[in-house]
Motif scaffolding. Structure first.
Motif, mmCIF file in Angstrom:
data_model
loop_
_atom_site.group_PDB
_atom_site.id
_atom_site.type_symbol
_atom_site.label_atom_id
_atom_site.label_comp_id
_atom_site.label_asym_id
_atom_site.label_seq_id
_atom_site.Cartn_x
_atom_site.Cartn_y
_atom_site.Cartn_z
ATOM 1 N N PHE A 219 -0.877 -10.834 -4.115
ATOM 2 C CA PHE A 219 0.331 -10.111 -3.755
ATOM 3 C C PHE A 219 1.081 -10.807 -2.625
ATOM 4 C CE2 PHE A 219 -1.776 -6.741 -5.986
ATOM 5 C CZ PHE A 219 -0.759 -5.891 -6.424
ATOM 6 N N PRO A 221 2.941 -9.250 0.263
ATOM 7 C CA PRO A 221 3.138 -7.907 0.841
ATOM 8 C C PRO A 221 4.589 -7.613 1.209
ATOM 9 C CG PRO A 221 1.253 -9.012 1.833
ATOM 10 C CD PRO A 221 1.976 -10.049 1.033
ATOM 11 N N CYS A 224 6.357 -6.475 -2.212
ATOM 12 C CA CYS A 224 5.804 -5.387 -3.020
ATOM 13 C C CYS A 224 6.451 -4.062 -2.651
ATOM 14 C CB CYS A 224 4.290 -5.305 -2.831
ATOM 15 S SG CYS A 224 3.512 -4.033 -3.841
ATOM 16 N N SER A 226 5.370 -1.182 -4.264
ATOM 17 C CA SER A 226 4.416 -0.187 -4.744
ATOM 18 C C SER A 226 4.922 0.559 -5.969
ATOM 19 C CB SER A 226 4.071 0.808 -3.630
ATOM 20 O OG SER A 226 3.457 0.156 -2.550
ATOM 21 N N TYR A 241 -2.476 -1.408 -6.700
ATOM 22 C CA TYR A 241 -1.186 -1.626 -6.034
ATOM 23 C C TYR A 241 -1.124 -0.926 -4.680
ATOM 24 C CZ TYR A 241 0.375 3.134 -7.156
ATOM 25 O OH TYR A 241 0.503 4.489 -7.221
ATOM 26 N N MET A 244 -2.745 -3.351 -2.532
ATOM 27 C CA MET A 244 -2.287 -4.709 -2.864
ATOM 28 C C MET A 244 -3.454 -5.685 -2.946
ATOM 29 S SD MET A 244 1.348 -5.078 -0.832
ATOM 30 C CE MET A 244 0.738 -4.435 0.722
ATOM 31 N N CYS A 261 6.360 -7.627 -12.918
ATOM 32 C CA CYS A 261 6.755 -7.380 -11.527
ATOM 33 C C CYS A 261 8.214 -7.766 -11.349
ATOM 34 C CB CYS A 261 5.866 -8.167 -10.568
ATOM 35 S SG CYS A 261 6.276 -7.920 -8.826
#
Length: 518
Positions: A219, A221, A224, A226, A241, A244, A261
């Protein structure tokens, strides 16, 4: 791109290995036989150091891609799972690894492998499980289609196809194959890779190494959001998720999570490159930072075809096909008569004190320790001699019996296809001089004694001249009966197969625990 390459390679391996179990002509093994030998468990048992080292390095570099590309049982789960998730908005969810089940199964498998409990190994080995499905469930359908084509070609004087017998080699093996397929279907349809990551010992072994792989799915961060799409797309249920994180012991490097994604938060590579990539992306213009919701992406155009009722021509075609199939089956039943006058009684398998193992196995001990019951040799045997054992300790390992044919001295097919070393490759000269058993005369069954007729089938057809006809006084008459020279007999079973006595042959073969060479 990673996903497309993976799917293409998986299709090649899956189709190739399937054809190895379906091919009854023996022509494909020269081209595709290596696919069975690069399976990790057969390579370990055959002590193929090069293949094992290559698979270990592959796993340490790219992760468990073996399970998504090379393993036919893994690819079969992917195929079932693909159909299962169609129409589901959220196909999968994250679940913790069931280590309380997977590691005890793995330990049990290793103990069985070391101790030579072939039944346990055969039940759990992934390639063997798929081999049973292909040989027992797919092969009859494949052979039926071949026979229908042969019947059609025969009507136009073409012999492009030829008829082959369809018969059940072992009822227990058939039920085990069917049960395995049902279990795989239920688990893969509902939860994707549950069997692969919970039951399969090879998956557990590769998972231990995949934790340390160089390339991984990871991931970013900062990107992301979520959205949970990666988690719901992961058939291995290994992406969480919320935290992560990815459970690399279960990730099969399929690449399905990467394209879903919409924020560019998932990457496949070496995790240490994450910071350098983040610094580079900060310099990119605002266009690359715009958030694109996956709901706004236009899906590929799908044409919805309205169902139309079958017309008269289609009905006629289906009716003609059904009639042709019925006629072909009826014709095969009619062939099982002697001159059209009497039904030939099938032979019954004799009770052998020592089972017969194929030439090249060297001994029953070697067979028990190396064979995984994959059924590849059984499917490849052109003489109908090999069939799976029903012995609980050697379940599904190949044994020899001569009701449908005999082991021809010039045939070495089983030794050419075995990927585990249970049947070592031998040449024709070595096979012709290898004693896998010896013939035994059963006086009570011989037609010379029971019917008072002359018969020397066993002596005339023995390929090594190990049977002579000698005089025996029976009552007031002298008859000729077979006498076996055990030092010359190789146990090929020609005498047992060609013996006219029914249902029990008057001469049968007893196996040798350790093979000998003349």
């Amino acid at each position: 791109m990673l996903r497309k390459i993976r799917i293409s390679l998986a299709a090649v391996f899956f189709i190739g290995i399937t054809l190895l179990f379906l091919d009854f002509s023996g022509t494909l093994h020269a081209w595709l036989g290596w696919m069975a030998k690069v399976q990790i468990l057969p390579a370990l048992l055959a002590l193929n150091v090069g293949v094992v080292a290559a698979l270990v390095i592959l796993t340490l570099v790219v992760g468990r891609i073996y399970c998504s590309v090379i393993c036919p049982l893994g690819v079969l789960q992917d195929v079932i799972g693909w159909f299962g998730k169609r129409g589901k908005r959220l196909p999968y969810t994250f679940s913790k690894a069931k280590n309380g089940l997977r590691y005890p199964i793995f330990v049990l498998f290793v103990i069985a492998l070391v101790a030579g409990f072939g039944s346990v190994v055969a039940l759990l080995a992934p390639c063997s499980s798929y081999g049973r499905i292909a040989a027992n469930l797919l092969s009859p359908v494949y052979l039926l289609v071949n026979n229908l084509l042969a019947a059609a070609a025969e009507r136009v004087d073409s012999y492009t196809f030829y008829h082959v017998d369809i018969w059940m080699r072992s009822l227990p093996t058939f039920f085990i194959a069917a049960g395995t397929l049902v279990l795989l279907f239920v688990l893969a349809w509902r939860n994707g890779r549950t069997y692969c990551n919970t039951v399969c010992p090879v998956g557990t072994l590769l998972g231990l190494m995949a934790r340390f792989s160089w390339l991984k799915v990871y991931f970013d961060p900062d990107k992301c959001r979520s959205c949970s799409k990666c988690t719901h797309q992961c058939k291995a249920a290994c992406i969480d998720y919320k935290t992560m994180s990815v459970d690399y012991s279960r990730c099969v490097t399929c690449g399905d999570c990467l394209p879903v994604c919409g924020f560019g938060a998932l990457h496949y590579g070496h995790p240490s490159q994450e910071k350098r990539r983040a610094l580079r992306e900060q310099k990119v213009s605002g266009e690359s930072k715009a958030v694109v919701s996956s709901d706004q992406r236009q899906p590929a155009a799908e044409s919805k075809l309205s169902s139309t009722p079958a017309d008269e021509s289609r009905r006629s075609f289906l009716l003609a096909a059904a009639l042709a199939t019925t006629a072909a089956v009826r014709a095969q039943k009619d062939k099982k008569v002697d001159g059209g006058l009497a039904v030939i009684e099938d032979k019954v398998i004799p009770e052998r004190a020592t089972p017969i193992t194929p030439p090249g196995s060297f001994s029953a001990h070697n067979m028990a320790r190396h064979c995984t019951g994959c059924q590849l040799c059984v499917a490849a045997c052109p003489n109908g001699v090999l069939r799976p054992s029903t012995d609980p300790m050697k379940l599904m390992q190949p044994l020899m019996s001569y009701e449908r044919g005999f082991c021809r001295p010039e045939c070495t097919r089983c030794s050419e296809v075995c990927p585990t070393g249970a049947i070592r490759r031998i040449d024709k000269a070595t096979k012709s001089s290898t004693q896998i058993g010896h013939a035994v005369w059963a006086k009570a069954n011989c037609v010379v004694i029971t019917d008072g007729v002359e018969c020397d089938n066993c002596a005339r057809h023995c390929p090594v001249g190990a049977i002579d006809m000698v005089d025996l006084t029976v009552g007031e008459s002298i008859v000729s009966v077979p006498s076996v020279n055990a030092s010359r007999c190789i146990g090929c079973g020609a005498c047992e197969y060609l013996c006219p006595s029914r249902p029990f042959a008057a001469i049968y073969v007893e196996g040798h625990e350790i093979h000998q060479t003349n």
